[in-house]
Scaffold this active site. Structure first.
Site, PDB file in Angstrom:
ATOM      1  N   ASP A  65       0.865  -1.187   0.000  1.00  0.00           N
ATOM      2  CA  ASP A  65       0.000   0.000   0.000  1.00  0.00           C
ATOM      3  C   ASP A  65       0.893   1.225   0.000  1.00  0.00           C
ATOM      4  O   ASP A  65       1.972   1.219   0.602  1.00  0.00           O
ATOM      5  CB  ASP A  65      -0.910  -0.007   1.242  1.00  0.00           C
ATOM      6  CG  ASP A  65      -2.105   0.899   1.053  1.00  0.00           C
ATOM      7  OD1 ASP A  65      -3.226   0.379   0.893  1.00  0.00           O
ATOM      8  OD2 ASP A  65      -1.924   2.140   1.042  1.00  0.00           O
ATOM      9  N   THR A 102     -11.924   3.059  -6.769  1.00  0.00           N
ATOM     10  CA  THR A 102     -12.322   3.509  -8.104  1.00  0.00           C
ATOM     11  C   THR A 102     -13.463   4.505  -7.962  1.00  0.00           C
ATOM     12  O   THR A 102     -14.632   4.144  -8.069  1.00  0.00           O
ATOM     13  CB  THR A 102     -12.760   2.324  -9.000  1.00  0.00           C
ATOM     14  OG1 THR A 102     -13.615   1.461  -8.235  1.00  0.00           O
ATOM     15  CG2 THR A 102     -11.588   1.550  -9.512  1.00  0.00           C
ATOM     16  N   LYS A 105     -20.568  -6.838 -12.130  1.00  0.00           N
ATOM     17  CA  LYS A 105     -20.379  -6.247 -10.800  1.00  0.00           C
ATOM     18  C   LYS A 105     -21.142  -4.928 -10.659  1.00  0.00           C
ATOM     19  O   LYS A 105     -21.839  -4.677  -9.668  1.00  0.00           O
ATOM     20  CB  LYS A 105     -18.879  -6.037 -10.533  1.00  0.00           C
ATOM     21  CG  LYS A 105     -18.557  -5.189  -9.326  1.00  0.00           C
ATOM     22  CD  LYS A 105     -19.059  -5.816  -8.030  1.00  0.00           C
ATOM     23  CE  LYS A 105     -19.193  -4.781  -6.934  1.00  0.00           C
ATOM     24  NZ  LYS A 105     -18.202  -4.881  -5.912  1.00  0.00           N
ATOM     25  N   HIS A 113     -45.805 -11.307  -0.773  1.00  0.00           N
ATOM     26  CA  HIS A 113     -46.015 -11.804  -2.142  1.00  0.00           C
ATOM     27  C   HIS A 113     -44.762 -12.597  -2.545  1.00  0.00           C
ATOM     28  O   HIS A 113     -43.644 -12.135  -2.298  1.00  0.00           O
ATOM     29  CB  HIS A 113     -46.227 -10.608  -3.074  1.00  0.00           C
ATOM     30  CG  HIS A 113     -46.573 -11.003  -4.476  1.00  0.00           C
ATOM     31  ND1 HIS A 113     -45.672 -11.623  -5.317  1.00  0.00           N
ATOM     32  CD2 HIS A 113     -47.721 -10.881  -5.177  1.00  0.00           C
ATOM     33  CE1 HIS A 113     -46.251 -11.858  -6.477  1.00  0.00           C
ATOM     34  NE2 HIS A 113     -47.496 -11.426  -6.424  1.00  0.00           N
ATOM     35  N   ARG A 136     -43.146 -12.990  -5.168  1.00  0.00           N
ATOM     36  CA  ARG A 136     -42.175 -12.408  -6.107  1.00  0.00           C
ATOM     37  C   ARG A 136     -41.864 -10.938  -5.808  1.00  0.00           C
ATOM     38  O   ARG A 136     -41.374 -10.223  -6.663  1.00  0.00           O
ATOM     39  CB  ARG A 136     -42.692 -12.571  -7.551  1.00  0.00           C
ATOM     40  CG  ARG A 136     -42.515 -13.987  -8.097  1.00  0.00           C
ATOM     41  CD  ARG A 136     -43.156 -14.171  -9.450  1.00  0.00           C
ATOM     42  NE  ARG A 136     -44.591 -14.006  -9.401  1.00  0.00           N
ATOM     43  CZ  ARG A 136     -45.452 -14.923  -8.912  1.00  0.00           C
ATOM     44  NH1 ARG A 136     -44.994 -16.071  -8.462  1.00  0.00           N
ATOM     45  NH2 ARG A 136     -46.752 -14.688  -8.887  1.00  0.00           N
ATOM     46  N   CYS A 176     -19.533   1.962  -2.548  1.00  0.00           N
ATOM     47  CA  CYS A 176     -19.866   1.034  -3.638  1.00  0.00           C
ATOM     48  C   CYS A 176     -21.183   1.395  -4.293  1.00  0.00           C
ATOM     49  O   CYS A 176     -21.232   1.842  -5.428  1.00  0.00           O
ATOM     50  CB  CYS A 176     -19.935  -0.375  -3.082  1.00  0.00           C
ATOM     51  SG  CYS A 176     -18.556  -0.744  -2.015  1.00  0.00           S
ATOM     52  N   TYR A 223     -21.701   4.796   7.454  1.00  0.00           N
ATOM     53  CA  TYR A 223     -22.705   4.683   6.381  1.00  0.00           C
ATOM     54  C   TYR A 223     -23.718   3.583   6.650  1.00  0.00           C
ATOM     55  O   TYR A 223     -24.787   3.566   6.041  1.00  0.00           O
ATOM     56  CB  TYR A 223     -22.049   4.523   5.017  1.00  0.00           C
ATOM     57  CG  TYR A 223     -21.606   3.121   4.631  1.00  0.00           C
ATOM     58  CD1 TYR A 223     -20.346   2.656   4.963  1.00  0.00           C
ATOM     59  CD2 TYR A 223     -22.451   2.279   3.909  1.00  0.00           C
ATOM     60  CE1 TYR A 223     -19.946   1.385   4.597  1.00  0.00           C
ATOM     61  CE2 TYR A 223     -22.052   1.007   3.535  1.00  0.00           C
ATOM     62  CZ  TYR A 223     -20.803   0.563   3.886  1.00  0.00           C
ATOM     63  OH  TYR A 223     -20.406  -0.701   3.515  1.00  0.00           O
ATOM     64  N   LYS A 224     -23.393   2.684   7.595  1.00  0.00           N
ATOM     65  CA  LYS A 224     -24.378   1.676   7.976  1.00  0.00           C
ATOM     66  C   LYS A 224     -23.976   1.053   9.310  1.00  0.00           C
ATOM     67  O   LYS A 224     -22.938   1.410   9.887  1.00  0.00           O
ATOM     68  CB  LYS A 224     -24.549   0.602   6.900  1.00  0.00           C
ATOM     69  CG  LYS A 224     -23.345  -0.287   6.698  1.00  0.00           C
ATOM     70  CD  LYS A 224     -23.726  -1.390   5.730  1.00  0.00           C
ATOM     71  CE  LYS A 224     -22.644  -2.422   5.648  1.00  0.00           C
ATOM     72  NZ  LYS A 224     -22.994  -3.498   4.743  1.00  0.00           N
ATOM     73  N   ARG A 229     -17.463   6.587   4.637  1.00  0.00           N
ATOM     74  CA  ARG A 229     -17.459   7.106   3.275  1.00  0.00           C
ATOM     75  C   ARG A 229     -18.888   7.318   2.757  1.00  0.00           C
ATOM     76  O   ARG A 229     -19.721   6.427   2.865  1.00  0.00           O
ATOM     77  CB  ARG A 229     -16.666   6.182   2.348  1.00  0.00           C
ATOM     78  CG  ARG A 229     -15.162   6.265   2.629  1.00  0.00           C
ATOM     79  CD  ARG A 229     -14.368   5.291   1.812  1.00  0.00           C
ATOM     80  NE  ARG A 229     -14.741   3.914   2.085  1.00  0.00           N
ATOM     81  CZ  ARG A 229     -14.276   2.873   1.421  1.00  0.00           C
ATOM     82  NH1 ARG A 229     -13.435   3.063   0.435  1.00  0.00           N
ATOM     83  NH2 ARG A 229     -14.643   1.653   1.737  1.00  0.00           N
TER      84      ARG A 229
HETATM   85  N1  SAJ Z   1     -29.393   0.542   2.690  1.00  0.00           N
HETATM   86  C1  SAJ Z   1     -30.691   1.021   2.833  1.00  0.00           C
HETATM   87  N2  SAJ Z   1     -31.729   0.125   2.766  1.00  0.00           N
HETATM   88  C2  SAJ Z   1     -31.520  -1.212   2.581  1.00  0.00           C
HETATM   89  C3  SAJ Z   1     -30.201  -1.692   2.423  1.00  0.00           C
HETATM   90  C4  SAJ Z   1     -29.159  -0.784   2.482  1.00  0.00           C
HETATM   91  O1  SAJ Z   1     -30.925   2.234   3.001  1.00  0.00           O
HETATM   92  O2  SAJ Z   1     -32.519  -1.959   2.555  1.00  0.00           O
HETATM   93  C5  SAJ Z   1     -28.250   1.480   2.741  1.00  0.00           C
HETATM   94  C6  SAJ Z   1     -27.231   1.139   3.832  1.00  0.00           C
HETATM   95  O3  SAJ Z   1     -27.630   1.679   5.063  1.00  0.00           O
HETATM   96  C7  SAJ Z   1     -25.977   1.775   3.278  1.00  0.00           C
HETATM   97  C8  SAJ Z   1     -26.114   1.565   1.775  1.00  0.00           C
HETATM   98  O4  SAJ Z   1     -27.492   1.328   1.547  1.00  0.00           O
HETATM   99  O5  SAJ Z   1     -25.929   3.169   3.532  1.00  0.00           O
HETATM  100  C9  SAJ Z   1     -25.304   0.405   1.217  1.00  0.00           C
HETATM  101  O6  SAJ Z   1     -25.257  -0.647   2.151  1.00  0.00           O
HETATM  102  P1  SAJ Z   1     -25.369  -2.191   1.773  1.00  0.00           P
HETATM  103  O7  SAJ Z   1     -25.304  -2.935   3.030  1.00  0.00           O
HETATM  104  O8  SAJ Z   1     -26.556  -2.407   0.915  1.00  0.00           O
HETATM  105  O9  SAJ Z   1     -24.131  -2.462   0.831  1.00  0.00           O
HETATM  106  P2  SAJ Z   1     -22.548  -2.141   0.916  1.00  0.00           P
HETATM  107  O10 SAJ Z   1     -22.310  -0.849   0.193  1.00  0.00           O
HETATM  108  O11 SAJ Z   1     -22.034  -2.246   2.294  1.00  0.00           O
HETATM  109  O12 SAJ Z   1     -21.965  -3.347   0.041  1.00  0.00           O
HETATM  110  C10 SAJ Z   1     -22.385  -3.505  -1.315  1.00  0.00           C
HETATM  111  C11 SAJ Z   1     -22.802  -4.962  -1.539  1.00  0.00           C
HETATM  112  N3  SAJ Z   1     -23.479  -5.091  -2.827  1.00  0.00           N
HETATM  113  C12 SAJ Z   1     -24.693  -5.689  -2.957  1.00  0.00           C
HETATM  114  O13 SAJ Z   1     -25.311  -6.115  -2.006  1.00  0.00           O
HETATM  115  C13 SAJ Z   1     -25.242  -5.836  -4.317  1.00  0.00           C
HETATM  116  C14 SAJ Z   1     -21.584  -5.880  -1.471  1.00  0.00           C
HETATM  117  O14 SAJ Z   1     -21.945  -7.208  -1.810  1.00  0.00           O
HETATM  118  C15 SAJ Z   1     -20.503  -5.368  -2.442  1.00  0.00           C
HETATM  119  O15 SAJ Z   1     -19.343  -6.174  -2.377  1.00  0.00           O
HETATM  120  C16 SAJ Z   1     -20.135  -3.970  -2.018  1.00  0.00           C
HETATM  121  O16 SAJ Z   1     -21.302  -3.148  -2.156  1.00  0.00           O
HETATM  122  C17 SAJ Z   1     -18.999  -3.477  -2.903  1.00  0.00           C
HETATM  123  O17 SAJ Z   1     -17.863  -3.406  -2.385  1.00  0.00           O
HETATM  124  O18 SAJ Z   1     -19.217  -3.225  -4.084  1.00  0.00           O
END
Ligand code: SAJ
Length: 407
Positions: A29, A80, A201, A239, A241, A255, A314-315, A322
């Site tokens: 790094d 990226t 991706k 539901h 689906r 991401c 962020y979560k 970030r």
């Molecule tokens: N969020 C919501 N509502 C939801 C789910 C998430 O508001 O129902 C918010 C979260 O609080 C957060 C953001 O969305 O702020 C993203 O969180 P996340 O948990 O959905 O995803 P990331 O960003 O932590 O990780 C994602 C994942 N991608 C998918 O689920 C398709 C992970 O698998 C990827 O590897 C990662 O992006 C990445 O590095 O690209």
């Protein structure tokens, strides 16, 4: 020997996983402080299982350095970002990493890019650099795209159990790289071409962004007409689906809030739902501020310094800030000259990063009457009782106390 380039949230776990399964790994790094922290035996972020696997990898001989190494395989996990103006991928870190690899590698090396990249990035930015350095792709150097898919908060489980995609120019190289990942990956590993892997991706993260945007838009619609969005989603999801995600204060992280822009930037006029979803998700921090404003009026509150924002990351249960919705809210408040008043607290953020930041939950709660729950860390879920006498705006549906306001 594998040289993993970029030891952040993806590169470090990947390097450790490979090393703890017996492969010879050197992590590189450009950040000297980060490398010296790792060399002093400490990890650089919080993630379940990280410290244990770090110790195993160190015992098995993983090394960390600021220098690129002469090896037969490189795995590149650098950031990226996207260009704010053009919305296209900003491939400067990937480009720099490839140039540095070119400076040390020998013929026969395989370069695997794990960073998320827009479809066509390898053709446009990576192949020219390799060729300019006198290497023939497919003969002297093999290029592979193996996008990471792990979710912060559950990285080590997902590294082992998720399916993976390997994009390669030829199948033999794809299968060779598949063998390397197979040392720890029990999920299906699909070998395809590079552009398909790149697109796949980006498409996955965009799918999630659109689904979250739908939930957020429903929250706004329901708020405007006095309906309970959570009850509606709960019932709709019965539901077979339908699977609507959860509304929230916005989409953060490096991401999901970034990758869909690659499609907007590269396919203008075609990426319409994708653009709309980005705009909806980006509007949520402002929507939360409007809710705070409305609730303060309803409650006859005027003093912003008695408002506390819970959560800066962020979560939940990660220490990554970030693109965090809370930071976006604070930025927006600062523009309106009110940002310096609210109190802020997050158990995962130990350094002072914003004004009026607290480092103790009780001290934070003692100074506020109105708590805005922005992140569902386990800490607050376990301490919900402490909010009993507060006005609460819960943006994550984690609080069942009577009178709690929602999005
Ligand atoms: N969020 C919501 N509502 C939801 C789910 C998430 O508001 O129902 C918010 C979260 O609080 C957060 C953001 O969305 O702020 C993203 O969180 P996340 O948990 O959905 O995803 P990331 O960003 O932590 O990780 C994602 C994942 N991608 C998918 O689920 C398709 C992970 O698998 C990827 O590897 C990662 O992006 C990445 O590095 O690209």
């Amino acid at each position: 020997m594998i040289n993993v380039i970029g030891l952040g949230y993806i590169g470090l776990p990947t390097a450790l996983m490979l090393a703890s399964h017996g492969l010879a790994v050197i992590g590189t790094d450009c950040n000297e402080e980060l490398v010296s922290t790792l060399n002093s035996g400490k990890t650089t972020f919080k993630e379940d299982g990280l410290d244990e696997i770090f110790n195993t990898a160190v015992k098995l001989g993983i090394q960390f350095s600021n220098e690129y190494q002469q090896t037969d395989m490189y795995i590149i996990s650098v950031p990226t970002p996207y260009d704010e103006c053009t919305k296209k991928i900003d491939a400067k870190y990937v480009g720099a990493a490839i140039k540095n690899v070119m400076g040390v590698c020998l013929k026969g090396a395989t370069i695997v890019i794990e960073s998320t990249i827009a479809p066509g990035t390898i053709d446009k930015y990576v192949r020219p650099i390799v060729e300019e350095n006198g290497f023939e792709i497919g003969e002297d150097i093999n290029l592979v795209h193996a996008p990471e898919r792990i979710i912060p908060g559950n990285m080590f489980y997902e590294l082992v159990h998720n399916s993976r995609t390997i994009g390669a120019d030829n199948r033999i190289i794809g299968e060779k790289v598949k063998e390397v990942y197979s040392v720890f990956c029990k999920g299906e590993i699909v070998v395809t071409d590079i552009k398909t892997a790149e697109m796949t991706k980006v498409v996955e993260n965009t799918f999630r962004d659109i689904n979250i945007a739908y939930a957020n838009e429903l929250a706004k619609i329901c708020r405007s007409d006095d309906m309970d969005v959570y009850e509606i989603i709960r019932i709709a999801n019965k539901h077979p689906r339908v699977n609507i995600l959860s509304p929230g204060p916005g989409v953060g992280g490096h991401c999901i809030s970034v990758d869909p822009w690659f499609l907007v930037g590269d396919y203008p006029g075609l990426a319409n739902i994708i653009l709309a979803a980005r705009k909806i998700n980006d509007s949520m921090p402002e929507f939360v501020l409007e809710r705070v404003h409305d609730i303060m009026i309803e409650k006859g509150m005027t003093d912003l310094s008695r408002v506390g924002l819970y959560g800066l990351t962020y979560k939940e249960n990660v220490d990554d800030m970030r693109e965090s919705p809370t930071l976006q809210m604070l930025e927006s408040m600062e523009k309106h000259l009110s940002g310096n008043f609210v109190k802020v607290y997050d158990p995962y953020i130990k350094k002072d990063v914003v004004p009026n930041q607290f480092h103790d939950l009780d001290e934070f709660l003692n100074t506020v009457d109105f708590v805005v729950l922005l992140v569902g860390h386990d800490e607050i879920k376990k301490n919900m009782d402490k909010l009993r006498d507060k006005v609460i705006l819960d943006t994550r549906k984690i609080c069942d106390l009577n009178g709690t306001y929602r999005l």
